[in-house]
Structures are given as C-alpha cells and as structure tokens.
Design an enzyme around this catalytic site. Structure first.
Site, PDB file in Angstrom:
ATOM      1  N   THR A 131      -4.218  -0.838  -7.255  1.00 27.29           N
ATOM      2  CA  THR A 131      -5.056   0.326  -7.554  1.00 27.29           C
ATOM      3  C   THR A 131      -4.276   1.618  -7.697  1.00 27.29           C
ATOM      4  O   THR A 131      -3.185   1.773  -7.146  1.00 27.29           O
ATOM      5  CB  THR A 131      -6.108   0.510  -6.440  1.00 27.29           C
ATOM      6  OG1 THR A 131      -7.042   1.510  -6.841  1.00 27.29           O
ATOM      7  CG2 THR A 131      -5.490   0.925  -5.123  1.00 27.29           C
ATOM      8  N   ASP A 157      -8.039   8.123   0.311  1.00 29.78           N
ATOM      9  CA  ASP A 157      -8.561   7.027   1.150  1.00 29.78           C
ATOM     10  C   ASP A 157      -8.388   7.306   2.643  1.00 29.78           C
ATOM     11  O   ASP A 157      -8.963   6.619   3.480  1.00 29.78           O
ATOM     12  CB  ASP A 157      -7.885   5.695   0.789  1.00 29.78           C
ATOM     13  CG  ASP A 157      -8.577   4.992  -0.381  1.00 29.78           C
ATOM     14  OD1 ASP A 157      -9.664   5.445  -0.796  1.00 29.78           O
ATOM     15  OD2 ASP A 157      -8.031   3.996  -0.876  1.00 29.78           O
ATOM     16  N   THR A 217      -9.200   0.227 -10.037  1.00 30.73           N
ATOM     17  CA  THR A 217      -8.551  -0.806  -9.257  1.00 30.73           C
ATOM     18  C   THR A 217      -8.697  -2.036 -10.119  1.00 30.73           C
ATOM     19  O   THR A 217      -9.587  -2.103 -10.959  1.00 30.73           O
ATOM     20  CB  THR A 217      -9.294  -0.975  -7.929  1.00 30.73           C
ATOM     21  OG1 THR A 217      -9.220   0.266  -7.237  1.00 30.73           O
ATOM     22  CG2 THR A 217      -8.687  -2.058  -7.067  1.00 30.73           C
ATOM     23  N   ARG A 229       0.846  -1.194   0.000  1.00 33.65           N
ATOM     24  CA  ARG A 229       0.000   0.000   0.000  1.00 33.65           C
ATOM     25  C   ARG A 229       0.883   1.245   0.000  1.00 33.65           C
ATOM     26  O   ARG A 229       1.963   1.251   0.596  1.00 33.65           O
ATOM     27  CB  ARG A 229      -0.844  -0.041   1.289  1.00 33.65           C
ATOM     28  CG  ARG A 229      -1.855   1.068   1.437  1.00 33.65           C
ATOM     29  CD  ARG A 229      -2.985   0.932   0.472  1.00 33.65           C
ATOM     30  NE  ARG A 229      -4.160   1.694   0.893  1.00 33.65           N
ATOM     31  CZ  ARG A 229      -5.168   1.959   0.072  1.00 33.65           C
ATOM     32  NH1 ARG A 229      -5.160   1.541  -1.185  1.00 33.65           N
ATOM     33  NH2 ARG A 229      -6.217   2.625   0.513  1.00 33.65           N
ATOM     34  N   GLU A 251      -4.194   8.041  -3.921  1.00 33.06           N
ATOM     35  CA  GLU A 251      -4.590   7.202  -2.795  1.00 33.06           C
ATOM     36  C   GLU A 251      -4.771   7.999  -1.499  1.00 33.06           C
ATOM     37  O   GLU A 251      -5.410   7.528  -0.561  1.00 33.06           O
ATOM     38  CB  GLU A 251      -3.543   6.109  -2.575  1.00 33.06           C
ATOM     39  CG  GLU A 251      -4.113   4.747  -2.226  1.00 33.06           C
ATOM     40  CD  GLU A 251      -4.774   4.089  -3.435  1.00 33.06           C
ATOM     41  OE1 GLU A 251      -5.959   3.743  -3.344  1.00 33.06           O
ATOM     42  OE2 GLU A 251      -4.103   3.935  -4.469  1.00 33.06           O
ATOM     43  N   ASN A 268      -6.433   4.178  -7.118  1.00 31.11           N
ATOM     44  CA  ASN A 268      -7.597   4.710  -6.430  1.00 31.11           C
ATOM     45  C   ASN A 268      -8.675   5.099  -7.419  1.00 31.11           C
ATOM     46  O   ASN A 268      -9.454   4.291  -7.849  1.00 31.11           O
ATOM     47  CB  ASN A 268      -7.295   5.848  -5.464  1.00 31.11           C
ATOM     48  CG  ASN A 268      -8.502   6.135  -4.585  1.00 31.11           C
ATOM     49  OD1 ASN A 268      -9.308   5.241  -4.361  1.00 31.11           O
ATOM     50  ND2 ASN A 268      -8.647   7.352  -4.109  1.00 31.11           N
ATOM     51  N   GLY A 291     -13.749   0.053  -4.647  1.00 29.85           N
ATOM     52  CA  GLY A 291     -13.755   0.781  -3.381  1.00 29.85           C
ATOM     53  C   GLY A 291     -14.475  -0.062  -2.342  1.00 29.85           C
ATOM     54  O   GLY A 291     -14.303  -1.279  -2.286  1.00 29.85           O
ATOM     55  N   SER A 330      -7.707   0.764   3.302  1.00 21.48           N
ATOM     56  CA  SER A 330      -8.211   0.296   2.009  1.00 21.48           C
ATOM     57  C   SER A 330      -9.425  -0.599   2.222  1.00 21.48           C
ATOM     58  O   SER A 330      -9.690  -1.052   3.344  1.00 21.48           O
ATOM     59  CB  SER A 330      -7.112  -0.501   1.297  1.00 21.48           C
ATOM     60  OG  SER A 330      -7.601  -1.104   0.124  1.00 21.48           O
TER      61      SER A 330
HETATM   62  O1  DON Z   1      -8.061   0.941  -1.517  1.00 16.76           O
HETATM   63  C1  DON Z   1      -9.232   1.199  -1.709  1.00 16.76           C
HETATM   64  O2  DON Z   1     -10.134   0.759  -1.027  1.00 16.76           O
HETATM   65  C2  DON Z   1      -9.607   2.077  -2.881  1.00 16.76           C
HETATM   66  N1  DON Z   1      -8.521   2.959  -3.183  1.00 16.76           N
HETATM   67  C3  DON Z   1      -9.985   1.210  -4.030  1.00 16.76           C
HETATM   68  C4  DON Z   1     -10.531   1.990  -5.176  1.00 16.76           C
HETATM   69  C5  DON Z   1     -11.233   1.153  -6.175  1.00 16.76           C
HETATM   70  O3  DON Z   1     -11.471  -0.003  -5.971  1.00 16.76           O
HETATM   71  C6  DON Z   1     -11.645   1.832  -7.440  1.00 16.76           C
HETATM   72  N2  DON Z   1     -12.207   0.894  -8.346  1.00 16.76           N
HETATM   73  N3  DON Z   1     -12.905   0.605  -9.067  1.00 16.76           N
END
Ligand code: DON
Length: 574
Positions: free
Chosen positions: A402, A426, A384, A114, A423, A404, A478, A455
């Site tokens: 990802t 988040d 992602t 991460r 990111e 983000n 997400g 995340s």
């Molecule tokens: O880490 C996370 O939870 C987010 N940054 C993920 C973002 C995400 O899945 C976007 N996708 N479609």
C-alpha cells in the site's frame, strides 16, 4: 459390499484423484435482484499455478515467471514491481506491505515490510497541522520510511530462485514502453486525486502528461520510474536505501519539508515475524501478526462467529447482526490495544482465544445493536493492492502492499518517478480524532521514531482441517480489509458458495467507530435495512465498495483464481 459398489465409493471418495479440501459448493440462496456482480465471475483455472492481482498485465508477468521455473516468491516479487508501474495508485516502491507465505513443506512465514516513522517524528507532530502540506495525508511530511523494496529483496533473498534482475526487468520494460490506462485505472484520477497531484510539479510530470487527467486508452510512459527500477534491477535494494535513489528521496524531503533522512533509509529493515495462526471450525487460518491488526482482528471476528454455532443463512438479518457485532468487538480491541510489537506489549493470546470470543458473544443481545460512539469517515481509497500466488510445488504467497490513501502522499520523488506513501496517517495522529478511515485509535499506536504504524492489511492463507493448502486471499480497503476477508472465508466455509459467489457476494462492514453499518450499493434490500434499523443499527449514508479480494482456491480439479469484479484485476492460471 459388492465389488462395483466398493469401486464406486472409492471413486467418489477420491474425487478426480486430488484431495478434496472439503469446500463442495452448494449455496442456493439469492442476492438482491439489482446486485451488480451477478452472475458471479467464473474462475480462471490453473493446473499448476495461479496469480490473481489487480492488473491483468501484472498477473501475466507473474505467470510467465512461474512457467519459466520461478517459485511463488519469484512471481510475487515480479508482480509487485509490475504493479508499481501498471497500477500506480497502489502498486508501489515508495510504500510498504506484508507477505504471508506458506511453503509446500508445511512451514509458514510472515514478512513485515511496513514503513517506519522517521527518527525526527514526534507523537504530536500532526496536532494542529493545517493546510495540505503539514498534515499526515498529503506531501512529504505524511511519508513513512518506505519498506517495499527492502521487503521484496528480503523475500527473494530467502526464498527466490530466479535472479533478482530478471524479476525487476518486466517492470522496467512496462515503465519504458508505457502501459495503456484502462477504465479502472482512469477512474482512480478523480477530482480529489487530481487536485492533490497538481500540488506537486514532480507528480504532474510523472503521472499527468501535459497536465491532463489521464483517460482510458491513453498510454502512460514512466521514464524516471523505469530508470529507478533499472537501477534497482542492477544494484539491488542498496541503491534505494543507500545510493542514488536514497539521495533523491532525501532531496525531495528537503525541498518539501519532509523528515525522512539518509540515516532513516540506511537503517530500514524488513522483519520476519511469527505468523498469527488460528482456527476456524477446524480450518487453519494463517494471518499477519502486528504491526498489522489483520490477523488478530480477523481471528477475533471468526472466533465470535464460530462461538455462535452454525451460522444463519447468507442474506439473513440474523447473520448480518452477528457479523456486525463480531466486527464491532474486534475493531474495538484493535483500536485500543494494537500497535508495533517492538514498542508495545499486546495481549495477543487472550484476544485471539476461543474463550475470549465466547465471552464477547455473551455480550451480544440477539435482538438489538450494541452501541459504540460515532465519528465521521471517508470513502475507501483504491490505494492498497492485494495479490495471491500459488506455484507448481504448492508454495503460496499472499501479499498486500500500500501507499495508504489516494496515490499515497500524492508526492512523486523528483527525478525518481515514484510516489511516496502517506502511511503516517495510520498512526494515532491526533488522540481522540478519527484518521482517514474514521478509525479512532489509542496510545498503543502513538507515533514514535522508528515505530511501525498499525495496519489492517490481512494477507491470509487458509489450510483445510488436514493441513493442506486451501485458500490464498487478502484485500485492500483500510479497516474494511478485515471484514471483507472474514466474509469471503465464511462464505466459503459456512455458506458453501463457489469462489466466484463468495467474492461477488455483497458485503457489510462495521469498525466500532463510527457506529454505523457500511454497505454496498444494491447489496442490501430496503427490507433488510428497515429490519436492521429497527434493531438499532444506523447506516453510513452512502454505500461504498468494501474490499477487493483477489483469491486463489485449491480444489480437487486444480487451482481456481478469481479477481474481485469490484476493481478490474485479472487472474491468470497455468
Ligand atoms: O495499512 C492499512 O491498514 C492502510 N494503510 C491500508 C489502506 C488501504 O487499504 C487503502 N485501500 N484501498
């Protein structure tokens, strides 16, 4: 017993010679008539190995590595680099991610690569930030210290067999020769993405040849990215964290007001973590621990479903009610209690215990929605990507990575050809206010120098009650990642769907705040929505995609792979 009956019984018990993981599909229900993913996708079959990713070309790269004697980690490294080229909206070298790995010897591992907050980051750095450049979403200040290259190098150092250079080489070739933009990739360049990419000349140069919106059928060559990948192939991760690429990143930071420094890059480390293991109706679920909420929140949701006994049938309002209330409770805890384990203490044993789930279930009124406060929320990005790999020895890798949001921060590093993540969004960027995904998070996830942002990514491996590999899965989306994975696991174990059915089935999502049910277009009938509304549920106005669950299932007949039809991926077996 007569001899022929004994033989017949032995034959039935043995299946086709392979152990039966116990997931005999027998679902006979139906989806709403206008649901778009029917008939459900047929799985790709693999006798020895399987790769399921968001791009057929990346899956092909992975299978080639496996055929040539590479293991699941070698394939994962090659797939991840290939995705950085062919699926630039999410595949990345400027972002971060997580690996859940289960070796054929039965041991499980979790690798955290991460992003981290730069040393100059402050808890209130986004409070009152206005315009596109100072915020946590677009431009250099949105970027955390990238972890992907370090993560891929670390998993390869520990478990890889094929020389590193050979695993990066296919990505170099794809970047140099160019890839044809397919319809799924072309759709990613929507108006918002175009506006954001056009803010940065470096991004236009790398991704929008001639300044035009890419069309299906165009060929995208990425020469700077090819050079960067070639340097990584030759010199390993050091060139990214200490060498030429580090210099390019920091020069871009200086030019664009970002905070990532040479010291931040040199100090970045991927971290091995203890996987978060839980059970679901006797099946073992190996998930990602913090700094992802994926494993903990998935465990909480599944534990609540398990505590409620055998589930009502798929499609029933009774099942949706249980799922939504389980999600609401899981996300409420996530948003308040979870963060980077190196910075905050978390009651993980309590949150993931069966007793706690039983107590939470007692708070569910079987006839009414429970309330939680409302806030606005945006659409799911495509930024992602999850892929699943099983090799010929039975080693299994689940990787989610990802940038983000939509093309990350939208800022390409000048001369280096890759997108930086956003990111930082988040984190709890503004206490009490929702982030990009509508999550309202707490102090545990406040920004601090060197800290990893919480995340929802949930790379997950499921073992059957006898401890044998059964399922390798995960998703983008997400917070919707967790709900999508929970529903696929339950569809297989509770509802006895085939893998194609379990993945194609309409999904719902709830994340406590906003207090609204998310749903997919055509996935709920008017009647279902009316009954749920009468129970007190509100719906998010517009239907959305919920996840993209690229999955491998171990069956008595061999490996099945299904790429989620929502996003145009590809499964390739061998
Ligand atoms: O880490 C996370 O939870 C987010 N940054 C993920 C973002 C995400 O899945 C976007 N996708 N479609």
């Amino acid at each position: 017993m007569p001899r022929n009956r004994a033989l017949l019984l032995a034959f039935l018990l043995a299946g086709c010679g392979a152990p039966d993981a116990g997931l005999t599909a027998s679902w006979t229900g139906a989806w709403p008539s206008d649901w778009r993913y029917q008939p459900p996708p047929a799985p790709a079959l693999g006798r020895y190995a399987m790769v399921v990713s968001d791009h057929p070309a990346a899956s092909a790269v992975g299978v080639r590595v496996l055929r040539q004697g590479g293991d699941a980690i070698d394939a994962a490294v090659a797939v991840a680099f290939a995705l950085a080229v062919v699926h630039p909206q999410a595949g990345n070298i400027g972002g971060g991610g997580f690996l859940v790995y289960r070796a054929a010897d039965g041991r499980s591992y979790a690798l955290d690569f991460r992003e981290t907050a730069p040393a100059a980051a402050r808890p209130d750095m986004y409070v009152g930030a206005a315009g596109p450049f100072g915020g946590s979403v677009t431009g250099a200040r949105a970027a955390g210290v990238p972890g992907s290259v370090a993560g891929l190098a670390e998993m390869h150092r520990r478990f890889g067999r094929v020389p590193w250079r050979d695993l990066v080489a296919p990505a170099v070739a794809l970047a140099d020769s160019g890839v044809v933009v397919d319809a799924h990739r072309a759709r990613a360049y929507n108006d918002t993405v175009m506006r954001r990419l056009r803010l940065f000349p470096t991004s236009v140069a790398a991704l929008l040849p001639g300044g035009r919106r890419p069309q299906a059928g165009d060929t995208l060559r990425q020469r700077d990215l090819g050079r960067t990948l070639a340097a990584i192939a030759d010199s390993g991760p050091d060139v990214f964290y200490r060498g030429r690429v580090a210099g390019q990143i920091v020069a871009q930071m200086r030019a664009s007001g970002g905070l990532v420094s040479l010291a931040d890059l040199a100090g970045y480390h991927a971290r091995w973590r203890e996987p978060l293991e839980t059970t679901y109706r006797g099946w073992r679920v190996v998930g990602m621990p913090p700094p992802s909420s994926g494993g903990v929140t998935l465990a909480e949701i599944l534990n609540i479903l398990e505590a409620s006994g055998p589930l009502p049938p798929y499609g029933s309002v009774a099942l949706m009610h249980l799922e939504i209330e389980a999600m609401r409770r899981g996300f409420t805890d996530r948003n308040v209690a979870l963060g980077d384990p190196d910075f905050v203490a978390m009651p993980l044993a309590r949150l993931t215990s069966k007793a706690y789930a039983a107590a939470l279930l007692r708070g569910v009124d079987l006839n009414r929605a429970s309330p939680s406060a409302a806030v606005p929320v945006r659409d799911e990005g495509q930024h992602t990507t999850h892929f699943s790999v099983v090799d010929a020895e039975g080693n299994a890798a689940a990787v989610t990575t990802t940038l983000n949001d939509d093309f990350g921060s939208a800022l390409v590093v000048g001369g280096a050809g890759f997108l930086l993540n956003d990111e930082m969004d988040d984190f709890t960027t503004r206490p009490g206010a929702p982030n990009l995904y509508g999550l309202v998070q707490g102090e545990a996830n406040a920004i601090a120098p060197g800290k990893r942002m919480l995340s929802a990514m949930a790379p997950t491996i499921v073992l059957d009650p006898a401890g044998r590999l059964a399922l390798v899965t995960g998703s983008p989306g997400g917070p919707r990642i967790i709900s999508a994975v929970a529903q696929v696991v339950s569809n297989l174990i509770d509802q006895r769907m085939t893998l194609g059915e379990a993945i194609a089935a309409p999904r719902i999502h709830h994340q406590a705040q906003p207090d609204a049910v998310f749903w997919e277009r055509g996935g709920l009938t008017g009647d279902q929505r009316r009954v749920l509304a009468a129970m007190g549920y509100r719906f998010r106005g517009r239907p959305i995609f919920i996840g993209d669950v690229n999955t491998v299932l171990v069956t008595p007949r061999g490996l099945e792979g299904v790429a989620d039809p929502r996003r145009g991926g590809g499964a390739a077996g061998w």
